[in-house]
Structure formats: C-alpha cells, structure tokens
Design a protein around this motif. Structure first.
Motif, PDB file in Angstrom:
ATOM      1  N   LEU A 158      -6.304  -3.102  -7.698  1.00  0.00           N
ATOM      2  CA  LEU A 158      -4.824  -3.199  -7.738  1.00  0.00           C
ATOM      3  C   LEU A 158      -4.265  -1.801  -8.667  1.00  0.00           C
ATOM      4  CD1 LEU A 158      -5.043  -6.839  -9.076  1.00  0.00           C
ATOM      5  CD2 LEU A 158      -4.317  -6.035  -7.006  1.00  0.00           C
ATOM      6  N   ILE A 159      -3.715  -0.982  -8.023  1.00  0.00           N
ATOM      7  CA  ILE A 159      -3.409   0.254  -8.612  1.00  0.00           C
ATOM      8  C   ILE A 159      -2.249   0.083  -9.881  1.00  0.00           C
ATOM      9  CG2 ILE A 159      -2.272   2.557  -8.247  1.00  0.00           C
ATOM     10  CD1 ILE A 159      -3.133   2.331  -5.568  1.00  0.00           C
ATOM     11  N   ARG A 165       0.858  -1.248  -0.128  1.00  0.00           N
ATOM     12  CA  ARG A 165      -0.122  -0.038  -0.116  1.00  0.00           C
ATOM     13  C   ARG A 165       0.902   1.395  -0.100  1.00  0.00           C
ATOM     14  NH1 ARG A 165      -3.678  -1.114   5.051  1.00  0.00           N
ATOM     15  NH2 ARG A 165      -2.569  -2.718   5.241  1.00  0.00           N
ATOM     16  N   ARG A 166       1.856   1.204   0.817  1.00  0.00           N
ATOM     17  CA  ARG A 166       2.980   2.647   1.024  1.00  0.00           C
ATOM     18  C   ARG A 166       3.307   2.471  -0.470  1.00  0.00           C
ATOM     19  NH1 ARG A 166       6.955   0.379   3.662  1.00  0.00           N
ATOM     20  NH2 ARG A 166       5.582  -0.603   5.057  1.00  0.00           N
ATOM     21  N   LEU A 173       2.865  -5.199 -10.442  1.00  0.00           N
ATOM     22  CA  LEU A 173       2.825  -6.129  -9.556  1.00  0.00           C
ATOM     23  C   LEU A 173       3.258  -7.398 -10.335  1.00  0.00           C
ATOM     24  CD1 LEU A 173      -0.640  -5.484  -7.942  1.00  0.00           C
ATOM     25  CD2 LEU A 173       1.592  -5.789  -6.584  1.00  0.00           C
ATOM     26  N   ALA A 174       3.105  -7.346 -11.445  1.00  0.00           N
ATOM     27  CA  ALA A 174       3.171  -8.889 -12.271  1.00  0.00           C
ATOM     28  C   ALA A 174       4.704  -8.846 -12.453  1.00  0.00           C
ATOM     29  CB  ALA A 174       2.412  -8.567 -13.667  1.00  0.00           C
ATOM     30  N   ILE A 182      -1.228  -1.269  -4.490  1.00  0.00           N
ATOM     31  CA  ILE A 182      -2.471  -1.689  -4.030  1.00  0.00           C
ATOM     32  C   ILE A 182      -3.096  -0.562  -3.127  1.00  0.00           C
ATOM     33  CG2 ILE A 182      -1.769  -4.100  -4.512  1.00  0.00           C
ATOM     34  CD1 ILE A 182      -2.323  -4.436  -1.338  1.00  0.00           C
ATOM     35  N   GLU A 183      -4.327  -0.748  -3.185  1.00  0.00           N
ATOM     36  CA  GLU A 183      -5.098   0.033  -1.898  1.00  0.00           C
ATOM     37  C   GLU A 183      -6.335  -0.908  -1.529  1.00  0.00           C
ATOM     38  OE1 GLU A 183      -7.551   3.636  -2.923  1.00  0.00           O
ATOM     39  OE2 GLU A 183      -5.566   4.113  -3.589  1.00  0.00           O
ATOM     40  N   MET A 184      -6.515  -0.940  -0.253  1.00  0.00           N
ATOM     41  CA  MET A 184      -7.397  -1.665   0.467  1.00  0.00           C
ATOM     42  C   MET A 184      -8.209  -0.970   1.256  1.00  0.00           C
ATOM     43  SD  MET A 184      -4.989  -5.042   1.784  1.00  0.00           S
ATOM     44  CE  MET A 184      -6.223  -5.955   2.037  1.00  0.00           C
TER      45      MET A 184
END
Lengths: 243, 243
Positions: B222-223, B208-209, B228-229, B213-215
């Motif tokens: 998935l920002i 997140r930092r 990420l991939a 991503i954001e939750m």
DNA sequence: CGACTTCTTGAACCGAGTCAAGAAGGGTGG
DNA sequence: CCACCCTTCTTGACTCGGTTCAAGAAGTCG
C-alpha cells in the motif's frame, strides 16, 4: 397491538401460555416515531424495542451521502434488542413510515430477556431463546442480501426481495396468499437493492409487463410466485435449523 | 503454529497466562486441506476449528454456478466455531490455499468454549467471550461488505478490501507497515467483490498506475494508504465497542 | 519441457446510472 | 371542496461502468 410480535415469536418457536401472557406487558410502554425519525444511532447504546406497527430499516451512509440499507424491519421485528449485541443490531435504524415501538424493559425481568444461555443443560424455553432465533433469521436474511447485491441482476434482486417480504409478512399474518402491503418508496427500494431509483422503477415495470406481479398503490400482488422464485433463485429461510 | 490464533484472540482482548497455556493444546490435533477443499458444507453440522495457516472463504453458489463469497478467512479466524451458531458460521467454507486447521475440542473443556454467558454477573473472561468478540468482528466486516457491494464502485471496493485485509493481517502480525501477502487469485477477488475477473484485473492496474499500490506476485504494497482510505471511505472496525 | 492455471489486453456490447422534465399522487390550508 | 405544494413516480435520451468474448502472454508445477 402486540399480536404481531406474538405471532412473530410464536412462528419462530411456540410460546407457552405464560409467555404469551407476559408479552401483553409490551402494550404498556409504547411510543411512536414519524417517518424519517432515527430510532437508533450507530455507536450509541442500544435500547431494546419491538416494532408494533410500521416499517423501518437499518442503514449506513457513505461520506458523500450514498445510502445502503442493510435490513428492512417490519412489525414484530426487534430494533436494538438482542441477546448478543453486535454491529448489525446496533447499526443506525430509521423509521420508513410512522412506527409504533414497544419498550422491552417491562419484559426482561419475567421473561428472562438477557438470561442465561442453553450452553449447559438449561431450559432453552426462554424469551432469550426466541430472540436468538430472531437474530439468526436476520443474519440469514443478511447473507441473502449479500448474494443479491454481489451476484444478481436488478431483475433478479427485485424478484428476490418481493418473495422475501411476502414470506416475512406471511409469518406475522400480514400477507394473504398472494397479496401484501409494501409501504416503501422506490427510493428506499433503490437504497436497499443497490440500484438507482430510475432503474428500480423500470424493473418493477418489467415485472408487471411480464405479468409476474401487479401493483396498486402500495399493494403488491405476486401473480406467479413460482416463476419469481425461479428467476430469483429464491430459497426460503429455513427456520429453526437447530430445532 | 498456534501463535497466530493467540495473537488474534489477544488483540480482541488480552489473554491470561493460563488461557495462553491452554491454547497451546490447539497444536495437538491439526489437519490440513488442499486448495479447493470444502471445510464445511452449508446445512451440515459445524465442527469447531481455527485456521492455523492458509486462507479460506465462506461462500454460497447460485443455481447457475455464480459464486458470492461472504467472508475471507485468514489465519487465526474460526471456521464453524461460534458461541451462537448462526447462518454465517454455518455457511459453506472452502480452502483457497493449502490450509492447516486446529480442532477446538481439546480446548472447550478447560477454556469454557461453550460456557455460560455474562448475562448475569459472571466473569466474562472466558474463552467464550473471546469467541463472541471474534463473531462481532466478523459481523462488522459483513456489514462493510454489504455497503461495498451495494453502493461502491469497483475502484472503491477494491481499495476498501485491500485496507481491510491489511488491517486484519496486521492484527495477527502478518502485515508489515505497508506490505502484506495476499494469496488470492483474481477470480476469488472477483467473486468476493461482485465483479468480473477482467474488471478486477483492470481495477488493480488502475490502482497501480496511480501509484496507490504496488503488487509483486502475491505481495501487496500500500503505497498511499491514506489516499486509499479516502477513496474507499474506509473506517477501521472498532474493536471492543462494549470494552 | 509441456500442460494447466492465471493474468493481461482489445473490442464489442449491454445493464444500469445520470440528467432532465413532465405526470400523478397526497397532504394541507384557505 | 378546491387550490396549491411537495413528494413520488414515470419517461426519454444519453452516458458510462462493468461484462463478455476471445486470444495471447506469463507463471507454475510435475
């Protein structure tokens, strides 16, 4: 040379004399591969073979070169041969020692290699049935592997693996009561167990220091299998859950 | 209520109108289970069901209580239902949220649930064929899981899982472009990814930092899926390798 | 409003990885 | 048969990712 395959299949389910005789045909078309040779490439069409001698593995590489081994394959195991082709049976396979393979085509006619399933009321005593049992066994080993990698320490993992190999080798008559040959480098063990080579080395030393195992070259002796089983929470694979 | 199953099966391979119609029968016999309920016990005979809603998992416990989760099951997934019963499909399954299950028996007659295999020259367009594809998909996910557990860091594993869930949920229309609902506690994530709860918590914070991503509650966004991939070395499952 | 589960945070600890270098094996060719 | 080379094994010192313990904050549900 085909004994090991016979023993292996017979252990999963008794073979009829006719089946035994047909399996002799496996000796007809063999080929060998040097250590490091790729026996099967992920994504490529699979070619049905059995390992007659030597060890191999199924594996996957990460982009940066890290390697994870899915399964260790010993004589009697099938490579790229299965009733239901799936991701596991079509993963990359690599020879870890010199390997002798038997092509399965000579069999598939008479032994019903890809034959019908026992879904209805057919005779399940086909070669295909043996292969299904074999696939089930390997799937069970894969689940054990997930538990080892996810929730066991290096010490537990190593003990677990040694017990697994012992019991699999016993199935093909390649393990005496406490002793067996494990022709694997520590690097292979590391890539299988998800550890570093250095740590595998120290873990094996610990098992030796505690007199649970002994190693002479590639020979492994399980001095206290019962204690190892406690450490590793080892449950032998149940063969033939469906009888 | 049966849409998700339809979508899932259809994504693996297009369903004929007749098959679609028959699948409506799934609505006939449903049952629900509370979070924590055991849907299937390892070793017990399996009962064919689909998940209509809610999440579950397949798991195994070690003697001292450590838990390893093999697979996360989402709506449209089969529990204890397979063409070839194997160790995975008969592992213990537990509900993670409230779950609604559909019994499959109403189908197996007409849809050929346990019907013949396409070994010879049969029509592969059976319900059994869809189930085979489903099993293959799950086997592929299991191999990914082995690599995650064996050779990836906590950071990589977590990124990989989020991408996997996103793509599986997209298959059943439960994920918008970047967003999806993940009704899992951090304890479940930990037991799946082979980590401690505390470390999962910190790893998610890191993602997140870094604005990957954001939750918000159980919603995940998935920002930067592309990034990420790269981190996770994520390769989406290839559906239908055999077409 | 409690009571419980889940999430979060800090601090200390430890299992396992990394780096580096030396020792022991194991083939091969001269 | 020995000398050499290359792979594999071993060891020490240091680092670091991940765990454990503990306690407080935030949700969630009846």
């Amino acid at each position: 040379m085909t004994d090991l395959v016979l023993r292996r299949l017979n252990a999963l389910k008794p073979l009829s004399p006719a089946q035994r005789q047909r399996l002799e045909a496996l000796g007809e078309r063999t080929e060998s591969a040097a250590p490091g040779a790729m026996l099967q490439r992920e994504g490529a069409p699979i070619r049905p073979t059995f390992i007659l001698s030597g060890w191999a593995c199924r594996q996957r590489l990460l982009a940066d070169g890290r390697r994870q081994i899915f399964s260790l394959l010993i004589p009697g195991d099938a490579v790229g041969f299965c009733v239901e082709p799936g991701p596991l049976s079509s993963a990359s396979a690599v020879a870890l020692t010199k390997v002798v393979l038997a092509a399965v085509e000579p069999l598939t006619g008479g032994l019903n290699g890809s034959g019908a399933r026992p879904g209805g009321a057919q005779d399940p005593s086909t070669f295909a049935d043996h292969m299904r049992r074999s696939a089930r066994l390997e799937e069970g080993l894969l689940l054990d592997h997930v538990v080892r990698l996810g929730r066991q320490t290096a010490y537990e993992r190593t003990a677990h693996l040694l017990l697994e190999l012992h019991s699999r080798l016993a199935l093909i008559g390649q393990a005496n009561d406490r002793r067996f040959i494990m022709p694997l480098t520590q690097e292979v063990l590391a890539d299988f167990l998800g550890l570093s080579v250095v740590h595998i080395n120290r873990t094996l030393q610990q098992l030796r220091r505690e007199r649970l195992i002994e190693m002479l070259g590639s020979q492994v002796i399980l001095i206290d299998a019962a204690q190892l089983a406690v450490i590793a929470d080892y449950q032998p694979q149940v063969l033939d859950p469906t009888a």
